[in-house]
Design a protein around this motif. Structure first.
Motif, PDB file in Angstrom:
ATOM      1  N   PRO A 141      37.543 -20.349 -82.776  1.00 35.16           N
ATOM      2  CA  PRO A 141      38.257 -21.584 -82.427  1.00 35.16           C
ATOM      3  C   PRO A 141      39.715 -21.558 -82.890  1.00 35.16           C
ATOM      4  O   PRO A 141      40.552 -22.254 -82.331  1.00 35.16           O
ATOM      5  N   ASN A 142      39.987 -20.740 -83.937  1.00 34.37           N
ATOM      6  CA  ASN A 142      41.366 -20.554 -84.399  1.00 34.37           C
ATOM      7  C   ASN A 142      41.440 -19.216 -85.118  1.00 34.37           C
ATOM      8  O   ASN A 142      40.449 -18.482 -85.204  1.00 34.37           O
ATOM      9  N   ASP A 143      42.608 -18.908 -85.659  1.00 33.30           N
ATOM     10  CA  ASP A 143      42.803 -17.607 -86.284  1.00 33.30           C
ATOM     11  C   ASP A 143      42.049 -17.454 -87.596  1.00 33.30           C
ATOM     12  O   ASP A 143      41.874 -16.331 -88.093  1.00 33.30           O
ATOM     13  N   ASP A 144      41.601 -18.570 -88.178  1.00 34.95           N
ATOM     14  CA  ASP A 144      40.971 -18.520 -89.497  1.00 34.95           C
ATOM     15  C   ASP A 144      39.450 -18.441 -89.460  1.00 34.95           C
ATOM     16  O   ASP A 144      38.827 -18.095 -90.465  1.00 34.95           O
ATOM     17  N   LEU A 145      38.856 -18.794 -88.339  1.00 36.21           N
ATOM     18  CA  LEU A 145      37.399 -18.973 -88.299  1.00 36.21           C
ATOM     19  C   LEU A 145      36.773 -18.156 -87.186  1.00 36.21           C
ATOM     20  O   LEU A 145      37.276 -18.120 -86.059  1.00 36.21           O
ATOM     21  N   LEU A 146      35.665 -17.501 -87.502  1.00 31.38           N
ATOM     22  CA  LEU A 146      34.855 -16.778 -86.526  1.00 31.38           C
ATOM     23  C   LEU A 146      33.430 -17.291 -86.621  1.00 31.38           C
ATOM     24  O   LEU A 146      32.838 -17.332 -87.703  1.00 31.38           O
ATOM     25  N   LEU A 147      32.857 -17.683 -85.478  1.00 34.27           N
ATOM     26  CA  LEU A 147      31.449 -18.066 -85.379  1.00 34.27           C
ATOM     27  C   LEU A 147      30.734 -16.981 -84.591  1.00 34.27           C
ATOM     28  O   LEU A 147      31.260 -16.479 -83.584  1.00 34.27           O
ATOM     29  N   ARG A 148      29.528 -16.625 -85.007  1.00 39.72           N
ATOM     30  CA  ARG A 148      28.824 -15.554 -84.307  1.00 39.72           C
ATOM     31  C   ARG A 148      27.319 -15.789 -84.339  1.00 39.72           C
ATOM     32  O   ARG A 148      26.786 -16.475 -85.210  1.00 39.72           O
TER      33      ARG A 148
ATOM     34  N   GLU B 254      -5.760   4.369 -82.149  1.00 44.24           N
ATOM     35  CA  GLU B 254      -5.761   3.139 -81.363  1.00 44.24           C
ATOM     36  C   GLU B 254      -4.593   2.217 -81.728  1.00 44.24           C
ATOM     37  O   GLU B 254      -4.524   1.075 -81.263  1.00 44.24           O
ATOM     38  N   LEU B 255      -3.674   2.690 -82.528  1.00 45.59           N
ATOM     39  CA  LEU B 255      -2.532   1.864 -82.911  1.00 45.59           C
ATOM     40  C   LEU B 255      -1.679   1.501 -81.692  1.00 45.59           C
ATOM     41  O   LEU B 255      -1.408   2.340 -80.826  1.00 45.59           O
ATOM     42  N   GLN B 256      -1.251   0.239 -81.661  1.00 51.34           N
ATOM     43  CA  GLN B 256      -0.369  -0.237 -80.600  1.00 51.34           C
ATOM     44  C   GLN B 256       1.072  -0.280 -81.104  1.00 51.34           C
ATOM     45  O   GLN B 256       1.318  -0.406 -82.311  1.00 51.34           O
ATOM     46  N   PRO B 257       2.051  -0.182 -80.212  1.00 51.34           N
ATOM     47  CA  PRO B 257       3.449  -0.260 -80.649  1.00 51.34           C
ATOM     48  C   PRO B 257       3.754  -1.616 -81.284  1.00 51.34           C
ATOM     49  O   PRO B 257       3.174  -2.646 -80.931  1.00 51.34           O
ATOM     50  N   GLU B 258       4.682  -1.610 -82.217  1.00 49.18           N
ATOM     51  CA  GLU B 258       5.157  -2.847 -82.820  1.00 49.18           C
ATOM     52  C   GLU B 258       6.293  -3.419 -81.979  1.00 49.18           C
ATOM     53  O   GLU B 258       7.084  -2.679 -81.395  1.00 49.18           O
ATOM     54  N   THR B 259       6.353  -4.728 -81.914  1.00 55.16           N
ATOM     55  CA  THR B 259       7.459  -5.397 -81.235  1.00 55.16           C
ATOM     56  C   THR B 259       8.064  -6.437 -82.174  1.00 55.16           C
ATOM     57  O   THR B 259       7.420  -6.872 -83.133  1.00 55.16           O
ATOM     58  N   SER B 260       9.293  -6.824 -81.898  1.00 55.12           N
ATOM     59  CA  SER B 260       9.964  -7.791 -82.773  1.00 55.12           C
ATOM     60  C   SER B 260      10.829  -8.736 -81.953  1.00 55.12           C
ATOM     61  O   SER B 260      11.264  -8.410 -80.845  1.00 55.12           O
ATOM     62  N   LYS B 261      11.046  -9.914 -82.532  1.00 58.83           N
ATOM     63  CA  LYS B 261      12.012 -10.872 -82.017  1.00 58.83           C
ATOM     64  C   LYS B 261      12.981 -11.191 -83.148  1.00 58.83           C
ATOM     65  O   LYS B 261      12.555 -11.466 -84.267  1.00 58.83           O
ATOM     66  N   GLN B 262      14.258 -11.135 -82.829  1.00 66.91           N
ATOM     67  CA  GLN B 262      15.279 -11.298 -83.858  1.00 66.91           C
ATOM     68  C   GLN B 262      16.310 -12.346 -83.456  1.00 66.91           C
ATOM     69  O   GLN B 262      16.629 -12.485 -82.269  1.00 66.91           O
ATOM     70  N   ARG B 263      16.807 -13.055 -84.454  1.00 68.13           N
ATOM     71  CA  ARG B 263      17.878 -14.026 -84.248  1.00 68.13           C
ATOM     72  C   ARG B 263      18.820 -13.973 -85.441  1.00 68.13           C
ATOM     73  O   ARG B 263      18.398 -13.661 -86.556  1.00 68.13           O
ATOM     74  N   SER B 264      20.059 -14.285 -85.204  1.00 65.70           N
ATOM     75  CA  SER B 264      21.026 -14.368 -86.299  1.00 65.70           C
ATOM     76  C   SER B 264      22.120 -15.352 -85.922  1.00 65.70           C
ATOM     77  O   SER B 264      22.404 -15.570 -84.742  1.00 65.70           O
ATOM     78  N   ALA B 265      22.717 -15.957 -86.939  1.00 67.59           N
ATOM     79  CA  ALA B 265      23.836 -16.871 -86.733  1.00 67.59           C
ATOM     80  C   ALA B 265      24.656 -16.909 -88.010  1.00 67.59           C
ATOM     81  O   ALA B 265      24.099 -16.852 -89.111  1.00 67.59           O
ATOM     82  N   GLY B 266      25.971 -16.998 -87.863  1.00 70.22           N
ATOM     83  CA  GLY B 266      26.805 -17.017 -89.054  1.00 70.22           C
ATOM     84  C   GLY B 266      28.261 -17.308 -88.745  1.00 70.22           C
ATOM     85  O   GLY B 266      28.636 -17.547 -87.595  1.00 70.22           O
ATOM     86  N   PHE B 267      29.057 -17.279 -89.795  1.00 68.46           N
ATOM     87  CA  PHE B 267      30.483 -17.518 -89.628  1.00 68.46           C
ATOM     88  C   PHE B 267      31.253 -16.697 -90.646  1.00 68.46           C
ATOM     89  O   PHE B 267      30.735 -16.294 -91.691  1.00 68.46           O
ATOM     90  N   VAL B 268      32.521 -16.474 -90.338  1.00 66.94           N
ATOM     91  CA  VAL B 268      33.481 -15.865 -91.258  1.00 66.94           C
ATOM     92  C   VAL B 268      34.709 -16.763 -91.297  1.00 66.94           C
ATOM     93  O   VAL B 268      35.289 -17.094 -90.256  1.00 66.94           O
ATOM     94  N   TYR B 269      35.080 -17.192 -92.482  1.00 69.17           N
ATOM     95  CA  TYR B 269      36.270 -18.020 -92.653  1.00 69.17           C
ATOM     96  C   TYR B 269      37.256 -17.259 -93.520  1.00 69.17           C
ATOM     97  O   TYR B 269      36.965 -16.896 -94.651  1.00 69.17           O
ATOM     98  N   ALA B 270      38.448 -16.994 -92.966  1.00 74.00           N
ATOM     99  CA  ALA B 270      39.463 -16.210 -93.670  1.00 74.00           C
ATOM    100  C   ALA B 270      40.826 -16.835 -93.443  1.00 74.00           C
ATOM    101  O   ALA B 270      41.575 -16.438 -92.543  1.00 74.00           O
TER     102      ALA B 270
END
Length: 927
Positions: free
Chosen positions: A599-606, A665-681
């Protein structure tokens, strides 16, 4: 390199290799200057993108004071669940550690974190994707990129938890020599290292560069008796005002315990168990303690809590420009790593003698009354062959990695294609303490060895007779082989109002082998137990992926990636021709969507969402059933008296045999991932970042732990079986640890960083406070549908701890030619292993035969260490440094754990510093 690469996501840049990532970072440095983190030992990459990427530079490594890649990894707060060298103490056979040192993000384990060398996969240390990082030379590292988010949509299997990419030095000219020596304040554990790095040719002006690095390191062993916290297996502690013992001792005593059975009642009993030495002398021998009429042996007297090791690493790299747009490159590394572990002497558990043997007539009969001897029906002993020395194993690992390829530009397209060959060989050599079964039996039956005497009372001829039948030599060899071809390309596709849209894509194809070769001595089963099975496992995998990055509006960028993977069937070349294919192919399509908004030079949202995919390792699928030593702790018989196998239990607290096997008889593993964060500089001197992450796994592959099996024999009844004890000729209980798909695993947490820098006129301060906070870590219990186990903040049923808080605070002060570092490392406390009332392992100090009537629930205190380093740049060519690791000499906190992490007693070696306060001196000279 064209600036278009800077718009591709950080994860793709990492995959493209060192030069690509370096140049794109340079191109964008001005644009993102405001958010660059200055003055920290672990900093954000120059480009803060949609995914959290931490970078450790060569300068950061030097300031940390670490001596190995493994030690460096342990300093990163997000790292949990890795293996360290100390875990191989007594754990090599059953755990498969064998001296391996691994990487693990989020406490998911080494097979869930992908390890790369210059963006390429390395030689695996097992049949999956786990890499032994002891083969990576610390001196050759330029930087380490740690991607702390799932990346299966780009890298495929093994990248569910994240990626660690070791970028090696390049385009280096000159010659640099460095050396270091470490000396603990207390006895033992000294270490030293030496490295030399040379290079010539300037890639920009000369069109080529060649670099070579060689390093050598040695670590001295540390004996259990050298440290107060680890010197005994009879651990004293106080609980609720009661003075108690944790009993981690063995009924295989020195001198031997004697077990007699009579065919009629003698003195009101048909049996007698006692220690003849104690009965004659009124007390048990040194390192033994009375337990009823028998003695129990404190095996820690022969234990080495930190193994000795030695390594040599050679790294070569060359690059040459074929023309203005094409670079030919090649790199190769060869390493040898040797680690030697020593544990207590070999056991004779319930060794049975014939009644007419010279042993009985010459050594046992003089101890008995006439009535006892006449009624004698059975004679057994429990003893350790201490005169033959400790059981010593040497694990020698040779690792080779070679990559060659072409990268460059063709018009608007940037490309990178490479071939990789990676091999690893690990020899297990028995050095001492292992006695050839047939010859040992003959020697004992002859009565030539007085097992009822103290070791120092035995004659030299007796000692020599035992040493003469010790096996020394190779026992087995594990080999891994990987051949790979891979390529990637990226280019601008079209333009949106906010900017250009770029697309990238790639492929990879790999052939993997995992081979077990046993020695002839192993095949002949000259030691107790059945011979190890040989196997020749192999499979092929391939994957293709596409990625696009698009600026939606000013400041908002969206990246999407999709990947298809096919994991081939596992084949075992050692099986019959019509049965070599063990399972079927498995495939899956994964995706990832990530965004970053400024939103500006100081803040990153991800933020990001995505899926992951992981096939079980080849050994988990196709491993044969093999004997795997004994349990890491002693157990009472868990089976009810009515159980058909209860008759094969030991009458006393004992270690039980274990076996491992695969599961086709092992089956493959599966995953669901989420992330959210910010950097303020808001400035170059200050920044804050916070990232939340979540990884939920389905069909996760796990082995039921020893602790779970013995705690719940009803649920895990199918895992109980028997094993023939060749020394006694009788069946004994053996439990099976086989992998299964447990169902679900839920994990989430927060990573945070606060960094600042300030110029105090004569001193510049760089300070970073970094932490990992685990909010959730739970796994569905095997055999249930709604019961979850967790090790979060406690010693769990999986025999490990997931720490809620791990924090690192690094502080660097520089003035003139001097630089000083003070680094703090913190782990939160946790709930210790619990014990039920009347547990066999908890006894009164006033009466070691009496069990404590109450349950034990205690806490292990938090753990904080401080490291200090001062460095002086003598001139442009030379620098010296003096440091103190564990400045406050913090000793490991008491833990009553009885399993996990090796045979060390009274603390957990996985989570602490065993050496104590350690001084070191280092120097570097450049020509």
């Amino acid at each position: 390199m064209d600036k278009k690469l800077s718009l591709i996501t950080i994860s793709l840049l990492t995959a493209l290799g060192t030069a690509t990532a370096d140049e794109s970072a340079v191109d964008d440095r001005v644009a993102v200057e405001r958010i660059q983190i200055t003055g920290s030992s672990i900093k954000r990459t120059d480009i803060e993108g949609a995914l959290p990427l931490a970078t450790i530079s060569a300068e950061d490594i030097a300031n940390s004071g670490v001596t190995s890649v493994s030690e460096l990894i342990q300093k990163i707060p997000a790292m949990q669940g890795y293996q360290v060298g100390a875990q191989s103490v007594g754990g090599g056979d059953s755990s498969g550690n064998n001296g391996k040192q691994t990487v693990s993000l989020r406490d998911l384990g080494g097979s869930y974190t992908l390890v790369l060398l210059n963006g390429r996969r390395m030689a695996s240390a097992d049949s999956g994707g786990t890499v032994d990082i002891s083969s990576i030379p610390l001196a050759a590292i330029k930087r380490v990129d740690v991607l702390m988010d799932g990346a299966s949509a780009l890298y495929g299997s093994d990248a569910i938890a994240g990626v660690v990419n070791f970028i090696m030095k390049d385009d280096f000219q000159g010659l640099t020599v460095s050396a270091r020596a470490d000396k603990p304040q207390e006895t033992g554990g000294e270490s030293s290292e030496f490295s030399i790095t040379g290079g010539f040719g300037n890639l920009n002006s000369d069109g080529f560069n060649v670099l070579m690095t060689y390093s050598h390191s040695e670590n001295e062993n540390l004996r259990s008796l050298d440290r107060e916290f680890g010197k005994t297996g009879i651990v004293p502690f106080n609980y609720n005002g009661e003075d108690l013992f944790l009993l981690r001792a063995s009924s295989n005593a020195i001198p031997a315990n004697l077990y007699l059975t009579f065919d009629q009642e003698i003195d009101g009993s048909t049996s007698k168990a006692y220690n003849p030495y104690a009965e004659i002398n009124g007390e048990c021998a040194q390192y033994n303690y009375a337990s009823g009429s028998t003695c129990i042996y404190d095996y820690t007297e022969n234990l080495e809590i930190s193994p000795e090791s030695e390594s040599d690493n050679l790294y070569l790299q060359g690059s040459v420009y074929l023309n203005d747009n094409t670079e030919l490159y090649a790199s190769g590394s060869y390493s040898t790593y040797s680690i030697t572990t020593r544990i207590a002497a070999n056991t004779l558990n319930n060794y049975k003698f014939e009644l007419d043997s010279p042993f009985v007539t010459n050594l046992v009969q003089p101890l008995l009354t006439d009535a006892q001897y006449d009624a004698l029906a059975d004679v057994k002993i429990r003893w350790r062959t201490r005169p033959a020395g400790s059981r010593s194993n040497e694990y020698d690992t040779d690792t080779f990695n070679f990559t060659t390829g072409l990268r460059g530009d063709y018009g608007d397209v940037s490309y990178d294609f490479a071939l990789t060959q990676a091999n690893s060989t690990r020899d297990r050599n028995m050095v001492s303490g292992y006695l050839i079964t047939d010859q040992l039996s003959a020697l004992l039956d002859s009565g030539a060895i007085d097992v009822f005497a103290r070791p120092e009372q035995l004659s030299e001829s007796m000692n020599e007779a035992l040493r003469a039948i010790t096996y020394s030599g190779n026992w087995d060899t594990l080999k891994t082989k990987t051949s790979a071809i891979e390529g990637s390309a990226s280019a601008p596709a079209f333009e949106l109002p906010a900017g250009l849209v770029y697309v990238g894509g790639g492929f990879d194809y790999r052939e993997n082998e995992f081979i077990s070769v046993t020695s002839q001595a192993n095949k002949d089963s000259i030691l107790t137990g059945s011979p190890d099975a040989e196997y020749d496992l192999s499979r092929e995998t391939y994957g293709v992926y596409l990625e696009a990055v698009a600026p939606i509006i000013d400041g908002l960028e969206v990246t999407t990636a999709v990947r298809y993977d096919n994991i081939g069937a596992v084949n075992d070349g050692k099986r019959a021709a019509n049965a070599q294919q063990v399972n079927d192919d498995a495939s899956d399509t994964t995706y990832k969507i990530s965004l970053s908004y400024r939103p500006n030079d100081d803040l990153l949202l991800r933020g990001s969402i995505g899926t992951g995919f992981k096939s079980a390792s080849m050994i988990d699928i196709a491993g044969p059933k093999v004997d795997a030593g004994v349990t890491s702790q002693n157990y009472d018989c868990p089976l009810a008296a009515s159980h058909p196998l209860a008759q094969y239990c030991f009458p006393q607290l004992s270690q039980y045999a274990i076996a491992t096997s695969g599961n086709d008889e092992l089956q493959p593993e599966t995953s669901k991932q989420r992330s959210a964060g910010f950097v303020y500089a808001p400035s170059n001197e200050f920044s804050v970042s916070v990232d939340w992450w979540q990884i939920n796994l389905t069909n996760q592959v796990k082995k039921v732990t020893q602790q779970q099996i013995f705690a719940d024999p009803v649920t895990y009844n199918s895992l109980y079986g028997t094993l023939l004890n060749e020394l006694s000729g009788e069946l004994e209980i053996q439990v099976l640890q086989a992998p299964v798909n447990i169902g679900k695993s839920n994990n989430q947490g927060i990573d945070w960083v606060v960094s600042l820098g300030h110029d105090f006129s004569m001193v510049y301060l760089r300070s970073t406070l970094r932490g990992a906070y685990i909010l959730e870590s739970e796994t569905l219990r095997v055999g249930t549908i709604d019961i979850y186990d967790t090790s979060l903040g406690k010693f769990g049923t999986d025999s490990k701890v997931t720490f809620p808080h791990i924090i690192q605070w690094t502080n660097n002060f520089s003035h003139g030619d001097f630089a000083h570092s003070i680094n703090l490392n913190y782990r939160s406390g946790y709930e210790d292993q619990t014990y039920s009332a009347n547990a066999s392992q908890i006894r009164y100090q006033s009466d070691i035969d009496q069990r404590f009537e109450q349950a034990i629930e205690r806490n292990v205190s938090s753990y904080l260490t401080v490291d200090y380093l001062t460095q002086w740049d003598v001139n442009d060519s030379a620098s010296v440094g003096f440091g103190i690791k564990n400045l406050l000499d913090r000793q490991p906190p008491l833990s009553l754990r009885s399993s996990g992490g090796g045979y060390q007693v009274g603390y957990d070696p996985r989570y602490v510093d065993q050496l104590g306060r350690t001084y070191y001196l280092k120097g570097t000279y450049s020509f």
